[in-house]
Write a protein that holds these residues in place. Structure first.
Motif, PDB file in Angstrom:
ATOM      1  N   THR A  87       0.854  -1.192   0.000  1.00 55.56           N
ATOM      2  CA  THR A  87       0.000   0.000   0.000  1.00 55.56           C
ATOM      3  C   THR A  87       0.887   1.239   0.000  1.00 55.56           C
ATOM      4  O   THR A  87       1.825   1.339   0.801  1.00 55.56           O
ATOM      5  CB  THR A  87      -0.922   0.011   1.231  1.00 55.56           C
ATOM      6  OG1 THR A  87      -1.898  -1.025   1.092  1.00 55.56           O
ATOM      7  CG2 THR A  87      -1.644   1.342   1.384  1.00 55.56           C
TER       8      THR A  87
ATOM      9  N   TYR B 143      -3.831   0.819  -2.727  1.00 60.55           N
ATOM     10  CA  TYR B 143      -3.722  -0.241  -1.732  1.00 60.55           C
ATOM     11  C   TYR B 143      -3.955  -1.628  -2.320  1.00 60.55           C
ATOM     12  O   TYR B 143      -4.530  -1.792  -3.400  1.00 60.55           O
ATOM     13  CB  TYR B 143      -4.677   0.027  -0.570  1.00 60.55           C
ATOM     14  CG  TYR B 143      -6.149   0.111  -0.932  1.00 60.55           C
ATOM     15  CD1 TYR B 143      -7.002  -0.964  -0.715  1.00 60.55           C
ATOM     16  CD2 TYR B 143      -6.689   1.271  -1.469  1.00 60.55           C
ATOM     17  CE1 TYR B 143      -8.353  -0.885  -1.023  1.00 60.55           C
ATOM     18  CE2 TYR B 143      -8.037   1.359  -1.782  1.00 60.55           C
ATOM     19  CZ  TYR B 143      -8.861   0.285  -1.559  1.00 60.55           C
ATOM     20  OH  TYR B 143     -10.196   0.365  -1.877  1.00 60.55           O
TER      21      TYR B 143
ATOM     22  N   LEU C 221      -6.079  -1.358   3.423  1.00 61.36           N
ATOM     23  CA  LEU C 221      -6.611  -0.275   4.248  1.00 61.36           C
ATOM     24  C   LEU C 221      -6.867  -0.751   5.681  1.00 61.36           C
ATOM     25  O   LEU C 221      -6.739   0.037   6.630  1.00 61.36           O
ATOM     26  CB  LEU C 221      -7.898   0.280   3.640  1.00 61.36           C
ATOM     27  CG  LEU C 221      -7.761   0.996   2.291  1.00 61.36           C
ATOM     28  CD1 LEU C 221      -9.087   1.628   1.890  1.00 61.36           C
ATOM     29  CD2 LEU C 221      -6.657   2.052   2.316  1.00 61.36           C
TER      30      LEU C 221
ATOM     31  N   PHE D 183      -5.809   8.595   7.475  1.00 59.30           N
ATOM     32  CA  PHE D 183      -7.189   8.579   6.994  1.00 59.30           C
ATOM     33  C   PHE D 183      -7.915   9.892   7.270  1.00 59.30           C
ATOM     34  O   PHE D 183      -9.056  10.065   6.854  1.00 59.30           O
ATOM     35  CB  PHE D 183      -7.967   7.426   7.639  1.00 59.30           C
ATOM     36  CG  PHE D 183      -7.567   6.068   7.130  1.00 59.30           C
ATOM     37  CD1 PHE D 183      -8.326   5.412   6.176  1.00 59.30           C
ATOM     38  CD2 PHE D 183      -6.426   5.446   7.602  1.00 59.30           C
ATOM     39  CE1 PHE D 183      -7.958   4.173   5.692  1.00 59.30           C
ATOM     40  CE2 PHE D 183      -6.040   4.197   7.135  1.00 59.30           C
ATOM     41  CZ  PHE D 183      -6.809   3.555   6.176  1.00 59.30           C
TER      42      PHE D 183
ATOM     43  N   ASP E 277     -14.967   0.325  -0.364  1.00 57.03           N
ATOM     44  CA  ASP E 277     -14.250   0.845   0.792  1.00 57.03           C
ATOM     45  C   ASP E 277     -14.693   2.242   1.203  1.00 57.03           C
ATOM     46  O   ASP E 277     -14.131   2.796   2.164  1.00 57.03           O
ATOM     47  CB  ASP E 277     -12.740   0.826   0.525  1.00 57.03           C
ATOM     48  CG  ASP E 277     -12.146  -0.562   0.707  1.00 57.03           C
ATOM     49  OD1 ASP E 277     -12.340  -1.132   1.795  1.00 57.03           O
ATOM     50  OD2 ASP E 277     -11.514  -1.081  -0.222  1.00 57.03           O
TER      51      ASP E 277
END
Length: 358
Positions: free
Chosen positions: A52, A127, A139, A150, A310
């Motif tokens: 990621t 990611y 994530l 985030f 997501d």
């Protein structure tokens, strides 16, 4: 190691990214190429966790937007390398990942390189392991090691949406409904109890079930309750003593996971039910000020996202999030994946117009 030229067009960049296979659990080569491509950009702070990659501007703007896309795909089936084709006069790029979701990633990478002084600070996330179990998702891992990354006022997932805005997403829950019987020789079936036969009422309840369409914050989310797997029996001459029906419920984001589980238990009252996987949905989040500005810049009428994405992770953190990317979601995971070139260009124009300083 393959290299990526971020000065290429977003179309050519899509092709280059797709032609680097990155089936879930084999993303390292593409992750290495992305890392090399963005690490040399002076306006970005780059951080990597496994496969990621996070790249952030830090210009001191009052607001921050998170823009993310996964770099893995479902398994190949003779659909690489990519090729340009034409369908009903429309130029397309065909091949695995063109829809889900490397065209979106390509647009993000190009803009990450070129938007040196955006109107808001941007956190770009690319990611791994999105197409597999949630506990493997990049994530999920990043949220444990660097939850600070985030932070944002608004988030955009580059999931395929036909270059339109799709708000929020349905929740997803899977459960096993079991029946039990008594094993016996099939020549003396009356001695046993057939567990497979006992699933008939389960299937009847499913066939008679009428899923709802639920309005949430102005968008209509279609629900679904379906059997997706049946397993039972050990041999051709044995009455089975156990049978399982795996059921998948896609629920509107006005419900939480507890509500969804309670509904499933009501539907299958009298049967043994075990929840094996659950993902919360996400409300549209379109009333946030940045979301309204984004809608105005991109144009069109927002729609609901039926599949889980997501965006739910960001919604759970209090960050309103939408889906916005090239490609028809009906072709995600399809062996005939193909994305209109016009949609790649449209998404690039939309994001660039919104993110660029006036």
């Amino acid at each position: 190691m393959p290299s990526l030229d971020l000065s290429a067009s977003s179309i050519e960049l899509t092709r280059a990214i797709c032609d680097i296979p990155s089936v879930s659990d084999d993303e390292q080569t593409l992750a290495d190429a992305i890392t090399e491509a963005v690490s040399g950009l002076a306006h970005l702070d780059v951080y990597r966790d496994g496969d990621t990659i996070v790249a952030r501007t830090d210009t001191g703007k009052a607001q921050r937007v998170v823009i993310a896309g996964h770099i893995d795909t479902v398994p190949l089936n003779d659909n690489l390398p990519t090729r340009f084709i034409e369908v009903d006069g429309q130029p397309m790029l065909w091949g695995r990942g063109t829809v889900d979701m490397k065209a979106g990633v390509a647009v993000q990478l190009k803009l990450a390189a070129e938007l040196v002084d955006p109107r808001v600070d941007i956190t770009w996330m690319w990611y791994d392991h999105e197409e597999v179990a949630a506990d493997l998702n990049g994530l999920t891992r990043l949220a444990k090691t660097r939850p600070d990354l985030f932070a944002g006022d608004f988030a955009i997932l580059g999931e395929p949406s036909n270059a339109d805005i799709e708000g929020g997403c349905n929740g997803n829950i899977r459960a096993i409904v079991r029946t039990a019987g008594v094993r016996a020789h099939s020549a003396r079936a009356w001695i046993g109890e057939n567990a497979i036969h006992k699933v008939a009422p389960i299937l009847m309840r499913l066939s008679e079930y009428r899923p709802k369409t639920v309005a949430v914050d102005g968008l209509d989310y279609r629900e679904g309750l379906n059997a997706v797997r049946i397993a039972g029996g050990i041999a051709g001459n044995v009455i089975p003593d156990a049978c399982e029906v795996e059921v998948n419920y896609r629920f509107a984001p006005n419900k939480n996971a507890d509500d969804a589980e309670s509904h499933m238990r009501d539907v299958f009252a009298g049967f043994d039910l075990e929840v094996i996987d659950v993902s919360e949905g996400a409300r549209p989040g379109l009333d946030a000020p940045l979301a309204q500005e984004f809608i105005a810049a991109v144009g069109g009428v927002p729609r609901p996202k039926y599949g889980w994405t997501d965006v739910a992770r960001f919604s759970a953190l209090g960050v309103p999030a939408v889906n916005y990317g090239p490609g028809d979601p009906h072709l995600a995971h399809h062996d005939n994946e193909q994305v209109p070139l016009s949609q790649i260009e449209s998404v690039e124009r939309g994001l660039r117009a919104w993110l660029s300083n006036p």
